[in-house]
Design a protein around this motif. Structure first.
Motif, PDB file in Angstrom:
ATOM      1  N   GLY A  77       0.787  -1.228   0.000  1.00  0.00           N
ATOM      2  CA  GLY A  77       0.000   0.000   0.000  1.00  0.00           C
ATOM      3  C   GLY A  77       0.813   1.269   0.000  1.00  0.00           C
ATOM      4  N   SER A  78       2.130   1.171   0.080  1.00  0.00           N
ATOM      5  CA  SER A  78       2.958   2.371   0.182  1.00  0.00           C
ATOM      6  C   SER A  78       3.118   3.097  -1.142  1.00  0.00           C
ATOM      7  CB  SER A  78       4.341   2.003   0.717  1.00  0.00           C
ATOM      8  OG  SER A  78       5.053   1.215  -0.227  1.00  0.00           O
ATOM      9  N   ASP A 112       1.213  -3.043  -6.487  1.00  0.00           N
ATOM     10  CA  ASP A 112       1.591  -3.365  -5.110  1.00  0.00           C
ATOM     11  C   ASP A 112       2.601  -4.511  -5.049  1.00  0.00           C
ATOM     12  OD1 ASP A 112       1.360  -2.500  -2.497  1.00  0.00           O
ATOM     13  OD2 ASP A 112      -0.235  -3.907  -1.979  1.00  0.00           O
ATOM     14  N   ALA A 224      -4.838   1.971  -0.570  1.00  0.00           N
ATOM     15  CA  ALA A 224      -3.748   1.582   0.323  1.00  0.00           C
ATOM     16  C   ALA A 224      -4.268   0.779   1.507  1.00  0.00           C
ATOM     17  CB  ALA A 224      -3.001   2.831   0.810  1.00  0.00           C
ATOM     18  N   GLN A 228      -3.060  -3.010   2.379  1.00  0.00           N
ATOM     19  CA  GLN A 228      -2.424  -3.328   3.656  1.00  0.00           C
ATOM     20  C   GLN A 228      -3.153  -4.439   4.385  1.00  0.00           C
ATOM     21  OE1 GLN A 228      -1.476   0.201   6.120  1.00  0.00           O
ATOM     22  NE2 GLN A 228      -1.593   1.394   4.225  1.00  0.00           N
TER      23      GLN A 228
END
Length: 579
Positions: A77-78, A112, A224, A228
């Motif tokens: 998710g970054s 991702d 995100a 995650q």
């Protein structure tokens, strides 16, 4: 399935899950994760820390999946990290001395850092081993199996069956139980693979205790967030082991997006921006579906490409013995009718409005195609996220309901439903499916279902009010339904906190008294099921865990029910398959 959203102070209708006492059973010894498995997970853990998975087996193809973490900043998710090329290989032996397919896959932050490959050119009905490599790191090895050829005649098929796995509500001992077996061909997950809630929302028992806290520490809304949360679930060692052991066949229910999802909204989605608004539901669902496509070993719109569509209903054939049709009962459905909080049923004729749908017209046409006899398979399996068997009170015969509705339109076609979030809230679609089965003389239809956090075995009556279970099956039943318990999500005993099971037993007896087609209920358990198919019968075995809060919970077989071929009935069986 409807679940509480305690973080928001607003009065909303809730439908409580049903529960009753489980039968005594046989203890199944399932040890904790073996040292060899643990060492496999440790190997390459820095780069491949989310494990490996496979799914959607075809006779000559199967999907394989992993995620690579190329840098410390490349967290799920970054959006950070470089594009990299991951190499994969598929072999016929676990030491990879006989590699039959290999290739490479470019991935990066735009997806991702997930890797999803449709491996083709394989042999039917064969076990394979697969793994991934990047920059000197090697993933753990996974094992997968292709489906039999379309004209093959397998003597049996055996699937693990699970649904409703809430990480905050307990440990995934059910997945440990599946991974410990060596006799399955695949695992079928019927929805609620993960949950959207933040910590303190819908955990373990009546106080919503968090056995483990969700990440991120709030309800999933953004892309995100969904990424995650998928990543967190795939770090669970028991889930990793079950994915590595067998191919999975999955569908979503509501919590992969938000509670009680329907076509244009969800019970716990607040439209708008500011003052607690969560934006556009259409955008939120698209983000959830995108993350699901990235993180799950499934073909959406028939491919492993990301972003080319979100159609999840699909068929998988297993020779002439069975075809499994996986449904999506959230994306295309009409909004649920309003109803008061349980246990009061709501006799609202709107549940039978033919303009309302749970499947959508395209999917309903497609489902009828799955049921056609000329497709040349014996068992017509339907992967069904929510119950199709009627569960109601005060049912009246059709010959009384129909004349009244000609005048008033006030009565539901199948009595007063208990839970309008399942097919009971969309009886016109159910009637069309059942009528198709009767008019085309379809035999050996089995719905396998999740969602309701309890175990059921039921026959599917054309008219529940006059159903006897004694007449010719072609006159009385459209098939059977087997419902698995939840992996961890709360049932009635958990919500009420009644350790005696008396509340559950009372509910169970009331439901059975009003629904003669329901033969078995287990409303207090958590665990998994095993579905075994032979030309002679379809059998479901139920296994339960001792305590979700105990990481080393024991696993016990409790009961089995079978549908003899051609019968449209369920009967009790005194032992599980393989015993």
């Amino acid at each position: 399935m409807t679940t509480p959203r305690p973080a928001l102070n607003r009065a909303l209708p809730r439908r409580t899950v049903l529960a009753t006492g489980a039968a005594g059973g046989v203890l199944v010894t399932v040890a904790g994760t073996a040292d060899a498995t643990a060492s496999q997970r440790a190997a390459g853990h820095r780069a491949f820390r989310h494990g490996v998975a496979s799914g959607d087996p075809l006779p000559r193809a199967v999907v394989i999946w992993t995620r690579v973490t190329p840098t410390a900043a490349s967290t799920p998710g970054s959006g950070h990290g470089p594009r990299v090329r991951v190499h994969w290989e598929v072999a016929t032996d676990e030491r990879f001395r006989h590699v039959v397919r290999r290739g490479s896959f470019a991935t990066g932050p735009e997806r991702d850092h997930t890797v999803k490959v449709d491996v083709t050119g394989l042999d039917p009905a064969r076990w394979y081993h697969y793994r991934f490599r990047w920059d000197g790191h090697t993933s753990r090895a996974g094992r997968t199996r292709t489906a039999p050829a379309a004209d093959a005649t397998p003597d049996h098929l055996r699937f693990g069956v699970v649904s409703c796995a809430n990480l905050q509500a307990g440990w995934f001992s059910a997945y440990r139980g599946l991974a410990a077996r060596d006799d399955l061909h695949a695992v079928v997950h019927l929805g609620d693979y993960l949950y959207e809630y933040g910590p303190g929302q819908y955990g373990y028992g009546p106080d919503n205790e968090d056995i483990r806290k969700h990440q991120p520490a709030h309800e999933m809304v953004s892309l995100a967030d969904y990424r995650q949360r998928h990543a967190q679930y795939k770090t669970d060692p028991d889930l990793q082991d079950a994915h590595a052991k067998y191919p999975w066949i999955v569908t979503w229910d509501d919590h992969e997006v938000a509670n009680d999802t329907w076509k244009h909204g969800a019970e716990n989605h607040t439209p708008g921006h500011g003052d607690g608004g969560e934006g556009s539901f259409k955008a939120r669902r698209a983000r959830a579906h995108r993350a699901y496509d990235e993180w799950m070993p499934a073909r959406l719109d028939g491919s492993v490409r990301i972003g080319d569509g979100s159609r999840l209903f699909r068929r998988l054939r297993f020779g002439t013995l069975a075809e499994l049709s996986m449904l999506d009962l959230r994306t295309h459905r009409s909004k649920q009718v309003d109803s008061p909080a349980p246990p009061a049923p709501w006799p609202d004729g709107e549940v039978s409005d033919p303009t309302r749908t749970i499947t959508g017209e395209q999917q309903l046409d497609w489902l009828e195609g799955s049921l056609r006899r000329h497709r040349g398979v014996q068992w017509k399996l339907i992967g069904n996220p929510v119950m199709i068997a009627p569960v109601n009170f005060g049912d009246l015969p059709d010959e009384l309901v129909n004349p009244v509705n000609d005048v008033t339109g006030l009565l539901p076609a199948n009595g007063a439903p208990y839970n309008v979030d399942q097919w009971d809230g969309y009886t016109a679609d159910r009637r069309r499916v059942f009528d198709f089965i009767r008019n085309h003389q379809v035999k050996d239809t089995v719905f396998i279902t999740g969602d309701i956090h309890s175990g059921w075995a039921a026959e599917l009556p054309y008219d529940a009010s006059t159903y006897t279970g004694q007449g010719p099956s072609e006159d009385e039943t459209a098939g059977v339904e087997f419902v698995c318990t939840s992996v961890t999500s709360n049932n009635l005993k958990d919500i009420t906190g009644d350790p005696t099971g008396a509340t559950s037993t009372a509910v169970e007896e009331t439901i059975k008294a009003n629904n003669r087609h329901i033969k078995y209920l287990d409303f207090d358990a958590h665990g998994f099921s095993v579905l075994d198919l032979t030309p002679q019968r379809a059998q479901m075995d139920w296994f339960i865990i001792s305590d979700r809060a105990d990481r080393d919970a024991t696993i016990t077989w409790t009961t089995s029910y079978a549908a003899p071929a051609g019968s449209g009935r369920v009967v009790s069986v005194d032992h599980p398959v393989g015993a």
